[in-house]
Write a protein that holds these residues in place. Sequence first.
Motif: not given
Length: 176
Positions: A24-28, A52-56, A60-62, A71-75
């Motif tokens: 996620l970090y590398e690509n988004y 904080e976003t990446l932690i959320k 919530k990943g599951k 995925l990008f819309t959700w992120l």
Amino acid sequence: MEFSLEKHIITHLKNGDKQAINLLYENYADALFGVIKKVISDDDLAQDVLQETLIKVWKKGKSYNPDKAKLFTWLYRIAYNSAIDKIRSVNNKSNKEVQIEDSNVYKLTTNSLNEDVLDIKKHLNTLDEKYQIVINALFFEGMTQQEASEELDIPLGTIKSRLKIALRELKKIYNP
């Protein structure tokens, strides 16, 4: 971005694999940082919100459902909402700072205090624990309903319902 990479990230998220955070970090991260910067101008604060976003996202990943959003819309939504929540939180804190010269706290007489309200913690303990947790988070820890939902891992609608019930029960105590 390749569709297979998105599926790969989703699989890692669903499985609770920590590799998802790296991907996620590398690509988004750059795109999400751009979203956050549209709301928050301070770079350091925006970096905090990105983390904080990446932690959320990780927590919530599951629950991510590819049928509801890409995925990008959700992120994007999580990043944007996190940025808005942070701005509100910062504004609330600055609005709550004590202004001693304008304060009348030392001018209060004991006659002007409602002694029934001073024992709120005692009455709070008469409520079911699930209501106590929500009241503590919202009123004594200063969380927003959204923050409480995320922190306590309770759906937002449940937070609102429990708050309503808890306030109704407290009202019965204070206004019988």
